[in-house]
Design an enzyme around this catalytic site. Sequence first.
Site, mmCIF file in Angstrom:
data_model
loop_
_atom_site.group_PDB
_atom_site.id
_atom_site.type_symbol
_atom_site.label_atom_id
_atom_site.label_comp_id
_atom_site.label_asym_id
_atom_site.label_seq_id
_atom_site.Cartn_x
_atom_site.Cartn_y
_atom_site.Cartn_z
ATOM 1 C CG ASP A 151 5.710 3.911 0.857
ATOM 2 O OD1 ASP A 151 5.988 4.561 1.880
ATOM 3 O OD2 ASP A 151 4.543 3.631 0.510
ATOM 4 C CE LYS A 211 1.308 4.890 7.835
ATOM 5 N NZ LYS A 211 -0.059 4.690 8.187
ATOM 6 C CE1 TYR A 215 -3.565 2.617 0.483
ATOM 7 C CE2 TYR A 215 -2.441 3.273 2.491
ATOM 8 C CZ TYR A 215 -3.400 3.506 1.527
ATOM 9 O OH TYR A 215 -4.194 4.622 1.616
HETATM 10 C C1 LIG Z 1 3.601 2.211 3.308
HETATM 11 C C2 LIG Z 1 2.602 3.318 3.242
HETATM 12 N N1 LIG Z 1 2.729 4.255 2.304
HETATM 13 C C3 LIG Z 1 1.870 5.292 2.201
HETATM 14 C C4 LIG Z 1 0.801 5.405 3.065
HETATM 15 C C5 LIG Z 1 -0.150 6.559 2.948
HETATM 16 O O1 LIG Z 1 0.054 7.438 3.992
HETATM 17 P P1 LIG Z 1 -1.124 8.470 4.398
HETATM 18 O O2 LIG Z 1 -2.197 7.653 5.026
HETATM 19 O O3 LIG Z 1 -0.431 9.414 5.342
HETATM 20 O O4 LIG Z 1 -1.554 9.134 3.146
HETATM 21 C C6 LIG Z 1 0.631 4.445 4.067
HETATM 22 C C7 LIG Z 1 -0.506 4.534 5.014
HETATM 23 O O5 LIG Z 1 -0.844 3.639 5.726
HETATM 24 C C8 LIG Z 1 1.547 3.370 4.149
HETATM 25 O O6 LIG Z 1 1.401 2.409 5.081
#
Ligand SMILES: Cc1ncc(COP(=O)(O)O)c(C=O)c1O
Length: 458
Positions: free
Chosen positions: A268, A296, A166
């Site tokens: 990511d 986060k 994700y």
């Molecule tokens: C690995 C990863 N990338 C991107 C995101 C997206 O972050 P946001 O919810 O701050 O948009 C998340 C959210 O859970 C994530 O776990």
Amino acid sequence: MASSVVESPVADTVDQLIAEEEQVFLRRQPRSSELIAVAGEHLAGGATSNWQIAQPQAVWMSHGQGSKVYDVDGTEYVDMHGGYGASIAGHAHPAIVEAVSNRVRRGTHFAQPTEDAIWIAGELSRRFDLPLWRFANSGTEATMDAVHLARALTGRDLIVKVEGCYHGHHDSVQVSVLPEADEIGPRDHPTGVPGNSGIPSAIRDLVIVVPFNDAGAVARALAEHRGEVAAMILEPVMMNAGIIPPDDGYLATIRDLVHADGALLIFDEVKTGFTTGPGGVTAMTGVVPDMVCLAKALGGGIAVAAIGGTRGVMSAIADGRYEQVGTFNGNPLAMAATRATLAEVLTPRAYAHLDELATRLRSSLEAVIAQYGFAWHTVTVGAKGCVTFRRDRVREFRDFLEIDARLGHLHWLMQHNGGVFLPPWGKVEQWLLSVQHDKDDVDRFAANFARFAEAVSV
Ligand SMILES: Cc1ncc(COP(=O)(O)O)c(C=O)c1O
């Protein structure tokens, strides 16, 4: 040691326990039930994000302090949900309270840079070994900018994405996020499955899906689309399917493969960024990608994101070929919280404390698993961890699909009813320890886990 190992307890027992625990859950939260009934009138779905609604109902929160959170019924929980992996500082950490309070009194938004941004960019360069940085407001924005940048730099449209990762809720990465077993197609050419409604099929066709931990699949994807791939994006430790660490050498090999094709590598690290260690998986493995996305935990509980890159990549921002923009980018409140988090909270001493707690928790859980002879195992990376209800290590998303989701849900319910707040979707998510947790907190988790194991042992 038990004489036989049990992978999945009797189905009926688990279903019955879930039904009982859901009743306990509801009885403990009458005020949440009342608020949900009222909220539905003007708040779509009665919550502020679909992922705040768990079964049997959303938990409405009042406040947090240290390692604890308190729901609207006044019940205290050890917080190992961590706001979906953000709250590594714990709640109301004195350094962050002070930094944010000082900033609020001096104005929180000018849409112009403030000096904290310089210090933070320097610190992120040191931690992640990438020289240039920009800020945004969410993980979604960070990965969106990274994908845009890769396309802008290479003049190519395709991206390679790992099945089960994700990366936020923008179109380009909403493919094969959590697909069902009957949708995924053959392993050597996984089907790109839209991760939400509203994703145009034209966008989905720009994403080539590959399994994690399979460099051969990346080589094949690049060969089949020679010179057309802008970037490969992945979580260097997968954390939206339990926890799936990379095999030795996997990250370095895929970096070399994408570079040989003139494409870029994007890590990511939104979830792994500061939770696995001070410089995320990038520093832990020494495999430095072309771009790193952070969010986060970065802001210690305030919304902020960052994207870091090589000089070559970030030159496209510096010279205006790619316009990286946003009204609230680098806003002073987020910058103040981020500086305090990096300077005063996520220190070497804090990481030593987190390691000590993680080791203690892991050995308690493994002792319980051995005692009952379950074929399960624990996976921890830094402050993150999960129990995997499966004998063998999970190496990719397709292994993860084999796990019985009901055990994760029951475990979540029993932890909750026992005073430990975890992220729902027990199979998918992980716990997060904070710098303010102590031994009593992890021991409460272990005691609940022992009760869970006893309940499902048949
Ligand atoms: C690995 C990863 N990338 C991107 C995101 C997206 O972050 P946001 O919810 O701050 O948009 C998340 C959210 O859970 C994530 O776990």
